[in-house]
Design an enzyme around this catalytic site. Sequence first.
Site, PDB file in Angstrom:
ATOM      1  N   ASN A 172      -4.283  14.853 -29.347  1.00 26.00           N
ATOM      2  CA  ASN A 172      -3.040  14.622 -28.620  1.00 26.00           C
ATOM      3  C   ASN A 172      -2.978  15.455 -27.345  1.00 26.00           C
ATOM      4  OD1 ASN A 172      -2.525  13.016 -30.790  1.00 26.00           O
ATOM      5  ND2 ASN A 172      -1.118  14.451 -31.783  1.00 26.00           N
ATOM      6  N   VAL A 173      -2.320  14.894 -26.339  1.00 24.34           N
ATOM      7  CA  VAL A 173      -2.153  15.602 -25.065  1.00 24.34           C
ATOM      8  C   VAL A 173      -0.730  16.145 -24.920  1.00 24.34           C
ATOM      9  CG1 VAL A 173      -3.992  14.336 -23.886  1.00 24.34           C
ATOM     10  CG2 VAL A 173      -1.662  13.385 -23.883  1.00 24.34           C
ATOM     11  N   HIS A 193      -8.867  16.332 -25.998  1.00 25.91           N
ATOM     12  CA  HIS A 193      -8.619  15.369 -24.921  1.00 25.91           C
ATOM     13  C   HIS A 193      -7.681  15.918 -23.845  1.00 25.91           C
ATOM     14  CE1 HIS A 193      -9.805  11.976 -27.930  1.00 25.91           C
ATOM     15  NE2 HIS A 193     -10.846  12.616 -27.462  1.00 25.91           N
ATOM     16  N   ALA A 201       3.598  11.538 -41.479  1.00 27.21           N
ATOM     17  CA  ALA A 201       3.255  12.970 -41.458  1.00 27.21           C
ATOM     18  C   ALA A 201       4.471  13.864 -41.625  1.00 27.21           C
ATOM     19  CB  ALA A 201       2.541  13.293 -40.142  1.00 27.21           C
TER      20      ALA A 201
END
Length: 280
Positions: free
Chosen positions: A104-105, A121, A262
């Site tokens: 995740n960014v 990433h 989650a």
Amino acid sequence: MTGPELAEAGRLLAAARRPVVFTGAGMSAESGVPTFRDAQTGLWQRYDPQELATPAAFRADPALVWGWYETRRRGVRRALPNPGHRAVAAIAARLPETVVITQNVDDLHERGGVPAPVRLHGSLFAPRCSACARPAPLPSDLPPSADPPEPHDGAEPHGGAESHAPEAHDGPLDPPACADCGAPVRPGVVWFGEALPSAALAAAVEAASGCDLLLTVGTSALVHPAAEIPLVAARLGAPVVQVNPVPTPLDAICAVNLRGPAGEVLPALVRAAWPDDAVG
Ligand code: BV8
Ligand code: ZN
């Protein structure tokens, strides 16, 4: 979530000393951050994320690509970590050798209590020059006229124009110029066709090679080489536990598949592992 799968996963977590937690976009879905699979909104629904997230797209139309990332960054800025992020932080607090590896960014792991996840990433909060790589300052978030943002606590995005200020900027936006060489600034993310940061990839492979449990959360495991990280752990005999509402290509290598979101499953898993240490 209850049942034998959760009990087994809890047993594996309680027995672990060097767990790896490997996360994808599903980890932040309940915080209101769209996954790559989710349909894009507004102007962006015309574009395939995998096409926009490329050096070619940025060369062809820097304002389009920069605008897309600015919309995503403002969306993340309004989002808050969900109970899943906090449960990951609780695992890391309980087991100091835990390594969190994310595709995740967004910055929700850090805001959720994990100070230094391994970022495969990149990040939406680390722009740099597209020519000389000089780090660039983050653009100011609010145009002078916008109302102060309302925090977003994982519930569905609020209605009403003012709480959607990002939409006001939802469109092409010229990237700033580098203070050194004047070239356009780009987002500090890894685009398709670009190599992953070598230090992060090496740290991820090393952690997966030495772990005694790998927890994979909210990833479709379709993007490489990141998708190989759970395979490295399994190949070296570590049990793999998956958290995802739907099956993925990883199902076959998993000791336990926990089918659920989650934000609900991870707190339940921590409670199953350490009943005396309730989270969320
Ligand atoms: C490279 C940053 C070469 C940018 C991203 C081998 C085989 C096939 C293809 C390739 C290969 N090797 C390389 C390739 C090409 C390519 C690739 O993998 N293509 C795929 C699409 C087939 N890989 C690359 O281009 C990589 N670079 O190979 O360079 C090279 C090498 C050396 C020198 C020069 C060049 C770079 C890939 C990185 C691209 N950048 N992100 C940005 O964000 O804009 S990838 C991006 O997409 C994300 O970071 C993430 O990795 C991926 C999305 O996947 P997920 O996170 O899993 O999310 P997704 O939406 O897919 O799924 C969400 C899941 O969550 C679902 O399963 C859903 O059920 C679940 N879920 C939903 N809600 C919840 C939930 N789970 C839990 N709770 C919930 N509530
Ligand atoms: Zn520059």
